[in-house]
Write an enzyme that holds these catalytic residues in place. Sequence first.
Site, PDB file in Angstrom:
ATOM      1  N   CYS A 152      -8.070  -7.246   0.493  1.00  0.00           N
ATOM      2  CA  CYS A 152      -7.436  -6.102  -0.169  1.00  0.00           C
ATOM      3  C   CYS A 152      -7.288  -6.350  -1.661  1.00  0.00           C
ATOM      4  O   CYS A 152      -7.516  -5.449  -2.490  1.00  0.00           O
ATOM      5  CB  CYS A 152      -6.085  -5.804   0.472  1.00  0.00           C
ATOM      6  SG  CYS A 152      -4.934  -7.211   0.501  1.00  0.00           S
ATOM      7  N   HIS A 179       2.363  -9.612  -4.048  1.00  0.00           N
ATOM      8  CA  HIS A 179       1.864  -9.157  -2.750  1.00  0.00           C
ATOM      9  C   HIS A 179       2.985  -9.108  -1.721  1.00  0.00           C
ATOM     10  O   HIS A 179       3.769 -10.056  -1.579  1.00  0.00           O
ATOM     11  CB  HIS A 179       0.764 -10.113  -2.270  1.00  0.00           C
ATOM     12  CG  HIS A 179      -0.172  -9.530  -1.275  1.00  0.00           C
ATOM     13  ND1 HIS A 179       0.210  -9.196   0.008  1.00  0.00           N
ATOM     14  CD2 HIS A 179      -1.497  -9.216  -1.356  1.00  0.00           C
ATOM     15  CE1 HIS A 179      -0.826  -8.711   0.664  1.00  0.00           C
ATOM     16  NE2 HIS A 179      -1.882  -8.713  -0.142  1.00  0.00           N
TER      17      HIS A 179
END
Length: 330
Positions: A152, A179
């Site tokens: 991602c 994150h």
Amino acid sequence: MSRETTRIALNGFGRIGRSILRILRSHDLPFELVLINDIQPLDVCAYLFEYDSVFGRYAGTVGFEKGALLLDGERVPFTHADDLSTLDLSGVDVVLECTGLGGNRAIATRGVEAGAGAVLISGPSGTADKTIVLGANDHELGDARIVSNASCTTNALAPLLRVLDEAYGVESGHMTTVHCYTGSQPTVDKPMGDFVRSRAAALSMVPTTTSAQRLTDEVLPHLAGRIEARAIRVPTASVSAIDLTVQTRSSVTTEAVRAHLKEQAVGPILGWTEQPLVSSDLRMRPESLVLVGPELSVSVGGLLRVFGWYDNEWGFSMRMLELAARMKQR
């Protein structure tokens, strides 16, 4: 003119698998879901699809019967094979390999062994024929049958670097991804391979590594060694961000770069916002990265700083489907 339908099978019904299915059920997309395969009990899979702590309750009806998930009255075949190659996948264009085990070549190839045309892995894989990031190196897809969709964070970073490098030349840089925690971290302190990742995910900010540096070097080899990347895992359940600082070969100004990136960020890969948003506002955004205009700046010494948000589950799942369609069209 009717759109060509891509016939897909989902192998693995975790965070990415369920996100992909939600996208398919909420968008008019030219896909036919032939099969879902997961080793977990069907009642648990149906429950976790209907009630999602991040995306909320599914808007339609969810049920199950032997061998099938029932969605809005439609029957989706559901199997529990621990070896995908034992199934008959003839007629399936692409298997979306979402078990998290696709980095193993022997596992990744099972979809092809079962008769599917190709396999797309929802994560990094050093044994895939190609690692492809849409908006960065998708022109290199060729006829690869075992393909990795990278990570991602790489999907967020690599297209941005490509745009910046083409416009200004990227000399060097550093990226920090802020994150959200993931299933790879424990909910309470628990021995793991990495000391800091052994700590409770929802209680601390955790400085750690990211695969994005290695994968960006692979996807954009002409920039290999120029971009350092690190991660800070933070105690939120969804949506992440990248904070990128680069030194460019050409002189840049805040106004010029802001105007150029805004022109480039028109979707579906890069998006743009001028609004003062927080991470939860970006939930279910389809782009790989949503750039934040007011956060962009150039220092007196010429360092360019770019900040952007990405829904690390939803945006990545959108790219999985788009890349699967590209693989079918070859």
